[in-house]
Design a protein around this motif. Structure first.
Motif, short mmCIF file in Angstrom:
data_model
loop_
_atom_site.label_atom_id
_atom_site.label_comp_id
_atom_site.label_asym_id
_atom_site.label_seq_id
_atom_site.Cartn_x
_atom_site.Cartn_y
_atom_site.Cartn_z
N GLY A 38 0.78 -1.22 0.00
CA GLY A 38 0.00 0.00 0.00
C GLY A 38 0.81 1.27 0.00
O GLY A 38 0.26 2.38 0.06
N MET A 39 2.14 1.16 -0.08
CA MET A 39 3.01 2.33 -0.04
C MET A 39 3.05 3.04 -1.39
O MET A 39 3.09 2.39 -2.45
CB MET A 39 4.43 1.93 0.36
CG MET A 39 4.55 1.35 1.75
SD MET A 39 4.28 2.62 3.00
CE MET A 39 4.69 1.68 4.48
N ILE A 40 3.08 4.37 -1.33
CA ILE A 40 3.19 5.15 -2.55
C ILE A 40 4.53 4.88 -3.22
O ILE A 40 5.54 4.63 -2.55
CB ILE A 40 3.00 6.65 -2.24
CG1 ILE A 40 2.70 7.42 -3.51
CG2 ILE A 40 4.18 7.22 -1.47
CD1 ILE A 40 2.14 8.80 -3.25
N THR A 41 4.57 4.89 -4.55
CA THR A 41 5.76 4.54 -5.32
C THR A 41 6.19 5.72 -6.19
O THR A 41 5.42 6.68 -6.36
CB THR A 41 5.48 3.34 -6.23
OG1 THR A 41 4.58 3.75 -7.28
CG2 THR A 41 4.87 2.18 -5.45
N PRO A 42 7.40 5.66 -6.78
CA PRO A 42 7.81 6.72 -7.70
C PRO A 42 6.81 6.95 -8.83
O PRO A 42 6.62 8.09 -9.26
CB PRO A 42 9.16 6.22 -8.22
CG PRO A 42 9.71 5.41 -7.09
CD PRO A 42 8.52 4.72 -6.50
N PHE A 43 6.17 5.89 -9.29
CA PHE A 43 5.17 6.08 -10.35
C PHE A 43 4.08 7.04 -9.92
O PHE A 43 3.66 7.92 -10.68
CB PHE A 43 4.53 4.76 -10.77
CG PHE A 43 3.32 4.98 -11.65
CD1 PHE A 43 3.48 5.25 -13.00
CD2 PHE A 43 2.03 5.00 -11.11
CE1 PHE A 43 2.37 5.51 -13.80
CE2 PHE A 43 0.94 5.26 -11.90
CZ PHE A 43 1.10 5.51 -13.25
N HIS A 44 3.57 6.88 -8.69
CA HIS A 44 2.48 7.74 -8.24
C HIS A 44 2.89 9.21 -8.22
O HIS A 44 2.09 10.08 -8.56
CB HIS A 44 2.01 7.31 -6.84
CG HIS A 44 1.38 5.96 -6.80
ND1 HIS A 44 2.07 4.86 -6.35
CD2 HIS A 44 0.15 5.54 -7.16
CE1 HIS A 44 1.26 3.81 -6.43
NE2 HIS A 44 0.11 4.18 -6.92
N PHE A 45 4.14 9.48 -7.83
CA PHE A 45 4.61 10.86 -7.86
C PHE A 45 4.60 11.41 -9.28
O PHE A 45 4.10 12.50 -9.54
CB PHE A 45 6.02 10.96 -7.25
CG PHE A 45 6.05 10.87 -5.76
CD1 PHE A 45 5.82 12.00 -4.98
CD2 PHE A 45 6.29 9.67 -5.11
CE1 PHE A 45 5.84 11.94 -3.60
CE2 PHE A 45 6.31 9.59 -3.73
CZ PHE A 45 6.08 10.72 -2.96
N THR A 46 5.15 10.65 -10.21
CA THR A 46 5.18 11.10 -11.61
C THR A 46 3.76 11.31 -12.13
O THR A 46 3.45 12.34 -12.74
CB THR A 46 5.91 10.06 -12.48
OG1 THR A 46 7.24 9.92 -12.00
CG2 THR A 46 5.93 10.48 -13.94
N GLU A 52 4.84 13.67 1.54
CA GLU A 52 5.72 14.16 0.47
C GLU A 52 4.94 14.41 -0.81
O GLU A 52 5.18 15.40 -1.52
CB GLU A 52 6.85 13.16 0.22
CG GLU A 52 7.86 13.65 -0.81
CD GLU A 52 8.98 12.66 -1.07
OE1 GLU A 52 9.76 12.91 -2.02
OE2 GLU A 52 9.09 11.66 -0.34
N LEU A 53 4.01 13.54 -1.13
CA LEU A 53 3.18 13.75 -2.31
C LEU A 53 2.43 15.07 -2.22
O LEU A 53 2.41 15.87 -3.17
CB LEU A 53 2.18 12.60 -2.47
CG LEU A 53 1.14 12.78 -3.58
CD1 LEU A 53 1.81 12.74 -4.94
CD2 LEU A 53 0.05 11.73 -3.47
N ASN A 54 1.82 15.34 -1.07
CA ASN A 54 1.10 16.60 -0.90
C ASN A 54 1.99 17.81 -1.06
O ASN A 54 1.61 18.81 -1.67
CB ASN A 54 0.41 16.62 0.47
CG ASN A 54 -0.94 15.96 0.45
OD1 ASN A 54 -1.86 16.43 -0.22
ND2 ASN A 54 -1.08 14.85 1.15
N GLU A 55 3.20 17.73 -0.54
CA GLU A 55 4.13 18.86 -0.67
C GLU A 55 4.41 19.15 -2.13
O GLU A 55 4.45 20.32 -2.55
CB GLU A 55 5.42 18.55 0.09
CG GLU A 55 5.25 18.53 1.60
CD GLU A 55 6.46 17.99 2.33
OE1 GLU A 55 7.40 17.49 1.66
OE2 GLU A 55 6.47 18.02 3.59
N GLN A 56 4.60 18.10 -2.93
CA GLN A 56 4.90 18.31 -4.35
C GLN A 56 3.68 18.82 -5.11
O GLN A 56 3.79 19.72 -5.97
CB GLN A 56 5.41 17.01 -4.96
CG GLN A 56 6.78 16.59 -4.42
CD GLN A 56 7.45 15.55 -5.29
OE1 GLN A 56 7.23 15.48 -6.49
NE2 GLN A 56 8.29 14.73 -4.69
N LEU A 57 2.51 18.29 -4.82
CA LEU A 57 1.30 18.75 -5.51
C LEU A 57 1.01 20.21 -5.17
O LEU A 57 0.66 21.01 -6.05
CB LEU A 57 0.11 17.87 -5.13
CG LEU A 57 0.15 16.42 -5.62
CD1 LEU A 57 -0.95 15.60 -4.96
CD2 LEU A 57 0.00 16.35 -7.14
#
Length: 338
Positions: A34-42, A86-91
């Motif tokens: 269930g962990m976010i991956t590099p793909f999800h960031f991209t 981290e995802l939220n920070e980037q978005l």
């Protein structure tokens, strides 16, 4: 100004435009944790760069047994929080607001573990027979949604969406096709709504921001929920303070659906006007002009874009060009924006 690019507020959260990225499963958690991956960031950050107003993550499971597949995102453990933070920070860095869809797959979970549903009826012959949930199971799942909301808040999301559509667990409780219970969670529309109602109340104990709910407004079966049932559910959600109903359809039982551009918009429009609650229109919305027509004619408050955003992360820019609107570019892309 084109209405598509007019800001809209949900409580204290302002979306810079009315373009919402629909939550779409990516089946990309390859370690099955269930962990976010590099793909999800991209995948997700590129849509924020493309100036989508609100980016909603895929259906994110509140319990391991609530995943649609073993490759789904999860939010059932505090260990999931750092990656989502981290995802939220980037978005947020690109001006997007962020949402997370809290979900449980119910009888449509394709997992090796036991699966659960309101009644022990499988989706079709290729699926397992689910365990009928006990009252304790129900209470544990409601608490899992509550804890998911707590983690979403800690991770920095702006909006929570509760997944009550597409034949997954909440939808299974709402529908007479899948809910054959004889206790307080089954039978009448009031009883079938109880599970979602208690989830909303539980989520609100941890979450003080906007809450959306996605529902299937049409079950494509003569014995399924009627439009009057959907209006009743919408009225109840409004009473509980839900900010927007995301109006999708189908998925409750196997059905052949006649799809065409905007095919789900009429029921979205009816719910909006009959109940005076904000709605999101979804379903083969592909062009800026089509989106603008929906918003200008007050058929919905936002447009929820799925496949068109898969094809083009810069759909907002393409829509702006089509409508003759000058959308602001990320500073990194200014040279190629005009």
């Amino acid at each position: 100004m084109q209405k598509l690019f007019t800001p809209i507020h949900f409580q204290d959260v302002e979306l810079k435009n009315r373009i919402v990225m629909s939550p779409m499963c990516m089946y990309s958690c390859y370690n099955q944790d269930g962990m976010i991956t590099p793909f999800h960031f991209t995948h997700l950050v590129s849509r924020a760069v493309g100036q989508t107003g609100l980016v909603i993550t895929e259906a994110t499971a509140v319990q391991p047994e609530g995943r649609i597949s073993a490759q789904d995102l999860g939010i059932w453990d505090d260990a999931h929080i750092p990656g989502l933070t981290e995802l939220n920070e980037q978005l947020h860095a690109y001006g997007a607001k962020t949402g997370i869809q809290l979900a449980h797959a119910g009888r449509k979970a394709e997992l090796e573990s036991e699966i659960f549903a309101p009644s022990a009826i499988r989706f079709d012959d290729s699926y397992k027979v689910p365990n009928e949930m006990t009252i304790d199971d129900i209470k544990q799942t409601i608490d899992a949604f509550k804890q998911g909301a707590r983690r979403a808040k800690t991770a920095g999301f702006d909006i929570v969406e509760i997944h009550g559509a597409h034949g997954y667990l909440i939808n299974e409780f709402l529908s007479p096709l899948t809910n054959k219970r004889t206790d307080q969670y089954g039978g009448s529309p009031e009883n079938r709504y109880r599970f979602l109602s208690e989830i909303i109340d539980a989520v609100k104990t941890e979450w003080n921001g906007p809450i959306f709910v996605r529902i299937s407004t049409d079950e494509y079966h003569e014995d399924g929920n009627t439009l009057d049932n959907m209006l009743y559910f919408a009225e109840e959600m409004k009473k509980q303070g839900i900010d927007l109903i995301d109006c999708s359809s189908g998925g409750v039982v196997p059905a052949k659906v006649n799809t065409y551009p905007g095919y789900q918009v009429p029921r979205c429009e009816t719910i909006k006007h009959e109940t005076a609650i904000a709605t999101g229109a979804v379903g083969l919305i592909t062009t800026g002009k089509q989106a603008e027509e929906i918003l200008q004619n007050e058929r919905a408050d936002v447009v929820v874009i799925g496949r068109a955003l898969l094809r083009n992360p810069y759909w907002a820019k393409a829509a702006a060009d089509e409508l003759g609107y000058d959308i602001e570019a990320p500073i990194q892309y200014e040279r190629g924006w005009r």
